[in-house]
Design a protein around this motif. Sequence first.
Motif, PDB file in Angstrom:
ATOM      1  N   PRO A  62       0.978  -1.136   0.015  1.00 44.93           N
ATOM      2  CA  PRO A  62      -0.035   0.122  -0.128  1.00 44.93           C
ATOM      3  C   PRO A  62       0.825   1.408   0.002  1.00 44.93           C
ATOM      4  CG  PRO A  62      -0.844  -1.668   1.559  1.00 44.93           C
ATOM      5  CD  PRO A  62       0.473  -2.251   1.061  1.00 44.93           C
ATOM      6  N   GLU A  63       0.370   2.532  -0.866  1.00 46.16           N
ATOM      7  CA  GLU A  63       1.148   3.593  -0.770  1.00 46.16           C
ATOM      8  C   GLU A  63       1.278   4.307   0.596  1.00 46.16           C
ATOM      9  OE1 GLU A  63       2.747   4.699  -3.112  1.00 46.16           O
ATOM     10  OE2 GLU A  63       2.123   3.302  -5.014  1.00 46.16           O
ATOM     11  N   ASP A  64       0.397   4.028   1.430  1.00 42.35           N
ATOM     12  CA  ASP A  64       0.657   4.716   2.746  1.00 42.35           C
ATOM     13  C   ASP A  64       1.129   3.656   3.876  1.00 42.35           C
ATOM     14  OD1 ASP A  64      -1.584   2.680   2.978  1.00 42.35           O
ATOM     15  OD2 ASP A  64      -2.977   3.984   3.979  1.00 42.35           O
ATOM     16  N   TYR A  65       2.031   2.572   3.399  1.00 40.66           N
ATOM     17  CA  TYR A  65       2.633   1.671   4.224  1.00 40.66           C
ATOM     18  C   TYR A  65       3.405   2.162   5.328  1.00 40.66           C
ATOM     19  CZ  TYR A  65       5.715  -2.020   5.741  1.00 40.66           C
ATOM     20  OH  TYR A  65       6.455  -3.130   6.305  1.00 40.66           O
ATOM     21  N   ASP A  66       3.128   1.753   6.573  1.00 36.38           N
ATOM     22  CA  ASP A  66       3.791   2.334   7.549  1.00 36.38           C
ATOM     23  C   ASP A  66       4.453   1.179   8.503  1.00 36.38           C
ATOM     24  OD1 ASP A  66       4.594   3.491  10.192  1.00 36.38           O
ATOM     25  OD2 ASP A  66       2.826   4.376  10.952  1.00 36.38           O
ATOM     26  N   PRO A  67       5.762   0.932   8.518  1.00 37.65           N
ATOM     27  CA  PRO A  67       6.386  -0.046   9.190  1.00 37.65           C
ATOM     28  C   PRO A  67       6.192  -0.388  10.717  1.00 37.65           C
ATOM     29  CG  PRO A  67       7.922   1.510   8.584  1.00 37.65           C
ATOM     30  CD  PRO A  67       6.804   2.227   8.023  1.00 37.65           C
ATOM     31  N   GLN A  68       5.490   0.634  11.147  1.00 37.47           N
ATOM     32  CA  GLN A  68       5.217   0.654  12.664  1.00 37.47           C
ATOM     33  C   GLN A  68       3.855  -0.124  12.628  1.00 37.47           C
ATOM     34  OE1 GLN A  68       7.222   1.246  14.922  1.00 37.47           O
ATOM     35  NE2 GLN A  68       8.976   2.333  13.431  1.00 37.47           N
ATOM     36  N   LYS A  69       3.272  -0.252  11.560  1.00 34.56           N
ATOM     37  CA  LYS A  69       1.513  -1.020  11.736  1.00 34.56           C
ATOM     38  C   LYS A  69       2.101  -2.430  11.216  1.00 34.56           C
ATOM     39  CE  LYS A  69      -0.629   3.315  11.217  1.00 34.56           C
ATOM     40  NZ  LYS A  69      -1.716   4.161  10.334  1.00 34.56           N
ATOM     41  N   GLN A  70       0.737  -3.377  11.448  1.00 35.75           N
ATOM     42  CA  GLN A  70       0.769  -4.603  10.689  1.00 35.75           C
ATOM     43  C   GLN A  70      -0.220  -4.602   9.863  1.00 35.75           C
ATOM     44  OE1 GLN A  70       0.548  -7.321  14.252  1.00 35.75           O
ATOM     45  NE2 GLN A  70       2.643  -8.020  13.665  1.00 35.75           N
TER      46      GLN A  70
END
Length: 358
Positions: A62-70
């Motif tokens: 996803p373009e809004d990928y955040d490595p702090q989330k799963q």
Amino acid sequence: MSQAYSLNLGQAFLLLQNTQMKQIFLLLLCALPGSLWAQQKGNFDKAIEFMGSTRLVSVYVPEDYDPQKQYPMYMGLHGFNQSTYAIRAALQPIAEARGAIVVCPSGNGDRHDDEFPANENGFTITQEIGLVHTTLDSAQHWFSVDPAAVILTGFSYGGREALYFGLHNYFKFQGIIGLSPAIQSIGDVNNNLAIPRPNPFAYTQQSKIPICLCAGDQDDYFIDFIKAMHTKLAENEGPDTLILNPAGHTLSYPEFNADFNACVDFIDRNKVATSTSLPTKVGTEYQPRIRMVRKGLRLESKTAERFELRITNLNGQMVYNNSFTEVVEVSTASLPEGNYIIQVLSNTSCESFILYLP
């Protein structure tokens, strides 16, 4: 990140082929933390090493990928003569809308087809079970994946393999979505082929994982066999459903997105508590100790909890499967010398590693 930590199962297979090491332990898959270093977003390709060859993995992040989330993840197995790009293209709009990651590994040659016999000697065309293990392991290192929200899906031959692999490895996936799975015959449905597969469809595990089948009413060759598979699954009291569409043997029909979303929603509504959704206690007093003894393994547990022991060779064939409590000794004298995947499972934990058995 150290070299030992970044070693994935595909690299381990390659290492085991190219070295004379006598014993390797490799913690796999059970609740590995997601990597925090994914750089690319959108559609792109990655590569993994598997059984001495490089395999393409087509990915969507996803373009809004955040490595702090799963993130949930869909693993897509392509069909006969189909590319990884085709199944990723089908899954990408759904993943974009639902905030999911997509990984699609390339089969060996033209298909994912581990168990369909190639000749009268019972040899198989390819040995793809390890590839699914490898891709899952690699993706959980590349990205921050929610281990309780991994759906295994596939089209045609890939759909058949998703059913086969997912039933045997229900503890790795939230659910299975078979897209026009290429079930070959009523004999295939009933695990009664002229040349038996080494490991048949594990219907007895069906109560442990929700399954959704999508098929076209105009899929003249496969539709009757898919309906028979649905009936067979229903006999085993697990959550399963069949969604029919007016198309043939294809992913390109107007209702595809709606059908796949309906399957994901069905899986969400019918979650089964397996080790993918429970905390892992690897390395604690609750996990059995495993020791090598003369021509065998000894497992010792400090609790009365029931554990399941599985031993699988590197071709993906399960050679031992049994349950135990407290202490058990398993003879491996009848097994050919070599490396094996050892899995110890319970309702609260999952541990896997590769072990050389002399």
